[in-house]
Design a protein around this motif. Sequence first.
Motif, PDB file in Angstrom:
ATOM      1  N   GLU A  14       0.840  -1.200   0.000  1.00 25.71           N
ATOM      2  CA  GLU A  14       0.000   0.000   0.000  1.00 25.71           C
ATOM      3  C   GLU A  14       0.871   1.244   0.000  1.00 25.71           C
ATOM      4  OE1 GLU A  14      -2.659  -0.115   3.322  1.00 25.71           O
ATOM      5  OE2 GLU A  14      -3.945  -1.636   2.407  1.00 25.71           O
ATOM      6  N   ARG A  15       0.280   2.330  -0.430  1.00 27.73           N
ATOM      7  CA  ARG A  15       0.974   3.622  -0.435  1.00 27.73           C
ATOM      8  C   ARG A  15      -0.033   4.723  -0.112  1.00 27.73           C
ATOM      9  NH1 ARG A  15       5.539   5.569  -3.243  1.00 27.73           N
ATOM     10  NH2 ARG A  15       6.353   3.468  -2.900  1.00 27.73           N
ATOM     11  N   GLN A  16       0.326   5.562   0.819  1.00 30.29           N
ATOM     12  CA  GLN A  16      -0.465   6.748   1.118  1.00 30.29           C
ATOM     13  C   GLN A  16       0.020   7.878   0.216  1.00 30.29           C
ATOM     14  OE1 GLN A  16      -2.887   6.758   3.439  1.00 30.29           O
ATOM     15  NE2 GLN A  16      -3.450   8.914   3.503  1.00 30.29           N
ATOM     16  N   SER A  93      -5.653  13.298   0.500  1.00 27.84           N
ATOM     17  CA  SER A  93      -4.766  12.202   0.845  1.00 27.84           C
ATOM     18  C   SER A  93      -5.600  10.924   0.913  1.00 27.84           C
ATOM     19  CB  SER A  93      -4.088  12.474   2.195  1.00 27.84           C
ATOM     20  OG  SER A  93      -3.265  11.400   2.581  1.00 27.84           O
ATOM     21  N   THR A  95      -5.302   6.226   0.411  1.00 27.47           N
ATOM     22  CA  THR A  95      -4.460   5.041   0.336  1.00 27.47           C
ATOM     23  C   THR A  95      -4.744   4.257  -0.934  1.00 27.47           C
ATOM     24  OG1 THR A  95      -4.386   4.867   2.740  1.00 27.47           O
ATOM     25  CG2 THR A  95      -3.836   2.886   1.498  1.00 27.47           C
ATOM     26  N   LYS A  97      -3.687   0.473  -2.928  1.00 34.20           N
ATOM     27  CA  LYS A  97      -3.057  -0.833  -2.797  1.00 34.20           C
ATOM     28  C   LYS A  97      -2.793  -1.377  -4.193  1.00 34.20           C
ATOM     29  CE  LYS A  97      -7.429  -3.416  -2.325  1.00 34.20           C
ATOM     30  NZ  LYS A  97      -8.187  -4.368  -1.477  1.00 34.20           N
ATOM     31  N   SER A 118      -7.895   2.258  -5.483  1.00 35.05           N
ATOM     32  CA  SER A 118      -8.206   3.190  -4.404  1.00 35.05           C
ATOM     33  C   SER A 118      -9.702   3.439  -4.420  1.00 35.05           C
ATOM     34  CB  SER A 118      -7.445   4.512  -4.584  1.00 35.05           C
ATOM     35  OG  SER A 118      -8.087   5.329  -5.548  1.00 35.05           O
TER      36      SER A 118
END
Length: 266
Positions: A14-16, A93, A95, A97, A118
């Motif tokens: 995952e990345r925020q 903002s 998250t 995946k 997302s």
Amino acid sequence: MSNAGDWAGRDLGERQVSYDERDAILYALAVGAPADDLDLVFEERLRVLPTFALTLAQWAPDALGSAGAFDIRTAVHGAQRLDVRAPLPRAGSFTMKASVANVWDKGSAAVFEVAVESEHFVATWSLFAPGAGGFGGQRGPSSPAAPAAPDLELELPTRPEQAALYRLLGDRHHMHVDPAAAQAAGQPRPFLHGLCSVAAVTLPLAASLGAHPADLTSLSARFAGPVFPGDVLSVGATTDRAAASASFTATVGDRAVLTGCSASFA
């Protein structure tokens, strides 16, 4: 390099991601939005282009290549799909995946499909990796059929500085700005990002369909050849105006650069 087939289904984590209005405006300008289109370049009226999502999700295919799934020096971005779930906010903002959705065996090469999800979109990269095939996997789907004769033709000039500007959105591969890196990749000079080229087409295409480019709901494209900054794209589209959708291709002179493309708008 590991067996390509072993990567199918692999979780990429995952990345925020965070961005602000400046980033969304810079993106719109980089893909060719005119300065007087205040919906795209003025924060007080800003509507974020859905294709901006592809710059936010670029980390996933880069991470796969860096992990050794394929030779990043020879792999190319073959195709892209974007399905929009909800509009991107002006700033925010959220998250994402990512996973390796499929790995197709094309014999002398493999095609890795990297899916990023997302709440706002699903984006799928198809990465063509020479030398990674032959592992006994399925070949995968065929190329889409050629569209019917176009009923809409557009001429879309690109700008000399466009690749350098688009790089500021995150894809800073040297081949898009450094002549030596472009030549090492087999091109005579720096070339435009495929994602920039196809996003640029959606702006005049939306206008021709009576839609707003920020109302894009889906987009798919195959990248058939390089576009060099300053090239003029000749776009041929077969439209369904009632559905605000089109299938299209693009050439530079007699050279195909985008094939098997489609776009739909709300």
